[in-house]
Design a protein around this motif. Structure first.
Motif, PDB file in Angstrom:
ATOM      1  N   ALA A  31       0.846  -1.188   0.000  1.00  0.00           N
ATOM      2  CA  ALA A  31       0.000   0.000   0.000  1.00  0.00           C
ATOM      3  C   ALA A  31       0.882   1.238   0.000  1.00  0.00           C
ATOM      4  O   ALA A  31       1.916   1.285   0.670  1.00  0.00           O
ATOM      5  N   GLY A  32       0.487   2.235  -0.780  1.00  0.00           N
ATOM      6  CA  GLY A  32       1.217   3.495  -0.817  1.00  0.00           C
ATOM      7  C   GLY A  32       2.181   3.571  -1.984  1.00  0.00           C
ATOM      8  O   GLY A  32       2.497   2.581  -2.644  1.00  0.00           O
ATOM      9  N   CYS A  33       2.654   4.799  -2.235  1.00  0.00           N
ATOM     10  CA  CYS A  33       3.529   5.054  -3.378  1.00  0.00           C
ATOM     11  C   CYS A  33       5.005   4.924  -3.043  1.00  0.00           C
ATOM     12  O   CYS A  33       5.842   4.933  -3.943  1.00  0.00           O
ATOM     13  N   LYS A  46      -3.761   1.925  -3.012  1.00  0.00           N
ATOM     14  CA  LYS A  46      -3.799   3.208  -2.297  1.00  0.00           C
ATOM     15  C   LYS A  46      -2.608   4.097  -2.662  1.00  0.00           C
ATOM     16  O   LYS A  46      -1.943   4.666  -1.793  1.00  0.00           O
ATOM     17  N   ILE A  47      -2.332   4.207  -3.949  1.00  0.00           N
ATOM     18  CA  ILE A  47      -1.248   5.071  -4.414  1.00  0.00           C
ATOM     19  C   ILE A  47      -1.731   6.518  -4.381  1.00  0.00           C
ATOM     20  O   ILE A  47      -2.495   6.941  -5.232  1.00  0.00           O
ATOM     21  N   ARG A  48      -1.318   7.253  -3.368  1.00  0.00           N
ATOM     22  CA  ARG A  48      -1.737   8.643  -3.136  1.00  0.00           C
ATOM     23  C   ARG A  48      -3.261   8.764  -3.149  1.00  0.00           C
ATOM     24  O   ARG A  48      -3.826   9.712  -3.711  1.00  0.00           O
ATOM     25  N   ALA A  49      -3.926   7.824  -2.536  1.00  0.00           N
ATOM     26  CA  ALA A  49      -5.391   7.771  -2.594  1.00  0.00           C
ATOM     27  C   ALA A  49      -6.042   8.958  -1.894  1.00  0.00           C
ATOM     28  O   ALA A  49      -7.130   9.392  -2.277  1.00  0.00           O
ATOM     29  N   LYS A  50      -5.380   9.524  -0.872  1.00  0.00           N
ATOM     30  CA  LYS A  50      -5.988  10.602  -0.095  1.00  0.00           C
ATOM     31  C   LYS A  50      -5.521  11.986  -0.529  1.00  0.00           C
ATOM     32  O   LYS A  50      -5.905  12.983   0.103  1.00  0.00           O
ATOM     33  N   GLU A  51      -4.726  12.069  -1.564  1.00  0.00           N
ATOM     34  CA  GLU A  51      -4.247  13.370  -2.018  1.00  0.00           C
ATOM     35  C   GLU A  51      -5.213  13.986  -3.024  1.00  0.00           C
ATOM     36  O   GLU A  51      -6.082  13.302  -3.585  1.00  0.00           O
ATOM     37  N   GLU A  52      -5.052  15.296  -3.228  1.00  0.00           N
ATOM     38  CA  GLU A  52      -5.944  15.985  -4.165  1.00  0.00           C
ATOM     39  C   GLU A  52      -5.760  15.480  -5.595  1.00  0.00           C
ATOM     40  O   GLU A  52      -6.698  15.458  -6.382  1.00  0.00           O
ATOM     41  N   ASP A  53      -4.540  15.107  -5.914  1.00  0.00           N
ATOM     42  CA  ASP A  53      -4.254  14.541  -7.229  1.00  0.00           C
ATOM     43  C   ASP A  53      -3.817  13.091  -7.038  1.00  0.00           C
ATOM     44  O   ASP A  53      -2.622  12.784  -6.982  1.00  0.00           O
ATOM     45  N   PRO A  54      -4.768  12.167  -6.918  1.00  0.00           N
ATOM     46  CA  PRO A  54      -4.419  10.775  -6.589  1.00  0.00           C
ATOM     47  C   PRO A  54      -3.803  10.039  -7.773  1.00  0.00           C
ATOM     48  O   PRO A  54      -3.875  10.479  -8.919  1.00  0.00           O
ATOM     49  N   GLY A  55      -3.188   8.890  -7.450  1.00  0.00           N
ATOM     50  CA  GLY A  55      -2.691   8.007  -8.494  1.00  0.00           C
ATOM     51  C   GLY A  55      -1.214   8.206  -8.821  1.00  0.00           C
ATOM     52  O   GLY A  55      -0.487   8.967  -8.169  1.00  0.00           O
ATOM     53  N   GLN A  67      -8.564   3.029 -13.292  1.00  0.00           N
ATOM     54  CA  GLN A  67      -8.851   4.311 -13.941  1.00  0.00           C
ATOM     55  C   GLN A  67      -8.287   5.493 -13.175  1.00  0.00           C
ATOM     56  O   GLN A  67      -7.843   6.482 -13.769  1.00  0.00           O
ATOM     57  N   THR A  68      -8.294   5.426 -11.864  1.00  0.00           N
ATOM     58  CA  THR A  68      -7.788   6.541 -11.061  1.00  0.00           C
ATOM     59  C   THR A  68      -6.272   6.477 -10.870  1.00  0.00           C
ATOM     60  O   THR A  68      -5.670   7.426 -10.381  1.00  0.00           O
ATOM     61  N   GLY A  69      -5.652   5.381 -11.243  1.00  0.00           N
ATOM     62  CA  GLY A  69      -4.214   5.235 -11.089  1.00  0.00           C
ATOM     63  C   GLY A  69      -3.760   4.936  -9.680  1.00  0.00           C
ATOM     64  O   GLY A  69      -2.572   5.025  -9.378  1.00  0.00           O
ATOM     65  N   THR A  70      -4.687   4.566  -8.809  1.00  0.00           N
ATOM     66  CA  THR A  70      -4.339   4.311  -7.412  1.00  0.00           C
ATOM     67  C   THR A  70      -4.023   2.841  -7.136  1.00  0.00           C
ATOM     68  O   THR A  70      -3.583   2.505  -6.041  1.00  0.00           O
ATOM     69  N   THR A  71      -4.244   1.965  -8.107  1.00  0.00           N
ATOM     70  CA  THR A  71      -3.958   0.536  -7.937  1.00  0.00           C
ATOM     71  C   THR A  71      -3.166   0.032  -9.129  1.00  0.00           C
ATOM     72  O   THR A  71      -3.529   0.289 -10.279  1.00  0.00           O
TER      73      THR A  71
END
Length: 419
Positions: free
Chosen positions: A12-14, A35-44, A69-73
């Motif tokens: 989990a995480g970037c 959860k790659i930058r999942a909680k940031e304003e510009d996620p993914g 699609q969101t680039g978070t996984t």
């Protein structure tokens, strides 16, 4: 060889995304990062990370990469390290060194010799420059038996941030087996070399950096020679800038490095070349004071190559571990288990890291309390994975050990899938 039947690892995480992809490729074990930058304003994923994933896809054959699609996984199933003649345009957000560091780990184990042209930023303030990797990483590879005329890094054009425009050629032969090394005596400094470069600015910038750096270094050593490299026209890239790279070489072949570059155009205050040269010379003196046979930039590369080598014991003497080597930038201790959870069996590595991480963290926190370098103050980490057992042996009286300046690592024979 792709690890189709291997258990998928989950993170989990970037943090350490680049290292996780490299180790996954070497071991053949698929991984999934959530959860790659999942909680940031510009996620993914960022553009430089996506660019790195495309590079991994180019140097391998049969890799499977899935991004939501969101680039978070991200799901990555490694394929065969193929190699060959390639070209790649690197993102200007990070320098070519960001990508070249990983290629240095992968190139010796490919099916065909790698010959790749990388385009982008050659020198910046974040990643190791091409000059440093050329001067320090290539000699380190040669100690492991990765040598020959086909091993080279050639700078065709320089490119400074933010627009880049540089170009380099990296070529590396294939080695199925790495030689074990015994590198525990750094020796005394015999000479200092360097390169002061300038692009799209006055050539006097390089000369001023040379004079200021020599004013510091000549107090300790007479054999100091710093080359000037002023590129013009198409070879100078798209943005102005200047910088300096210094290399200290010992009588036993240890190479230590330091470098500094000017602020990118339009960012930060202007930096005087005299100040840049003096500060870089002081950084080199600090690197020499740290000691060890490998400089801070290449500690992780040395440890990885030791792990990928034969079952014979390799020894290397390192100075204080850099934050990059320790992985102290992780948000929690679980993220610092990347190397061992990918390259070892998970059950054996968990018990190691429950003891190893707190002790290693103190190396960075208590820098001012390092004792003098002597045999009584050195500690030995002995790792043996030949029988699927990881043994961590602290040669000290208790787990609350005092920090030490140097240590020796006896590397294991891990379960690596060789191509």
């Amino acid at each position: 060889m792709a690890g189709g039947g291997a258990q998928c690892l989950s993170f989990a995480g970037c943090n350490f995304l680049r290292q996780r992809l490299v180790l996954s490729t070497l071991s053949g074990r698929p991984l999934k990062i959530r959860k790659i930058r999942a909680k940031e304003e510009d996620p993914g994923l960022r553009d430089f990370e996506a660019c790195f994933i495309r590079l991994i896809d180019k140097v391998t054959n049969g890799s499977r990469i899935e991004i939501n699609q969101t680039g978070t996984t991200l799901y990555y199933q490694p394929g065969l390290l193929y190699g060959g003649s390639l070209e790649h345009d690197c993102s200007p957000s990070r320098s070519i060194g960001y990508y070249l560091e990983s290629l240095l780990c992968l190139a010796p184990f490919m099916k065909h010799p790698l010959k790749i042209v990388l385009r982008g930023v050659t020198n910046d303030q974040v990643d190791p420059s091409v000059d440093v990797l050329k001067a320090t990483a290539l000699p380190l590879l040669k100690k492991f038996g990765i040598d020959g005329e086909s091993l080279e890094i050639k700078i065709n054009r320089r490119g400074m941030p933010p627009k880049g425009g540089g170009e380099i050629l990296f070529a590396c032969p294939v080695r199925k087996v790495l030689q074990p090394i015994q590198f525990t005596d750094p020796g005394k400094i015999k000479r200092i070399r360097g390169t002061a470069y300038s692009v799209r600015v006055s050539p006097q910038m390089a000369n001023r950096m040379v004079e200021s750096a020599r004013s510091v270094l000549n107090k300790f050593l007479p054999d100091v020679y710093i080359y000037t490299d002023h590129m013009k026209g198409i070879s100078s890239g798209k943005s102005p800038g200047f910088g300096i790279c210094l290399i200290a070489e010992t009588i036993n072949g240890t190479i230590l490095s330091a470098e500094l570059a000017s602020n990118p155009q339009g960012q930060g205050a202007a930096v005087l070349p005299e100040e840049l040269g003096q500060n870089c010379a002081k950084l080199l003196l600090e690197e020499i004071y740290r000691g060890g046979c490998v400089d801070s930039t290449n500690q992780s590369l040395a440890l990885l190559l030791m792990t990928l080598g034969q079952q014979d014991v390799s020894k290397v003497l390192l100075g204080p571990l850099s934050p990059y080597t320790l992985g102290v930038h992780g948000r929690d201790e679980g993220q610092q288990q990347t190397f061992w959870s990918i390259m070892c069996h998970k059950k054996s590595c968990n018990s190691v890291w429950s003891t190893l991480v707190p002790s290693l963290k103190r190396l960075v926190k208590d820098r001012k309390t390092w004792p003098s370098s002597s045999s009584s103050n050195q500690r030995v980490f002995e790792l043996n994975c030949g029988t699927v057992i990881v043994i961590l042996s602290f040669l000290c009286q208790s787990y609350d050990i005092s920090v030490f300046k140097t240590f020796t690592l006896y590397t294991p024979k891990l379960f690596i899938r060789h191509i």
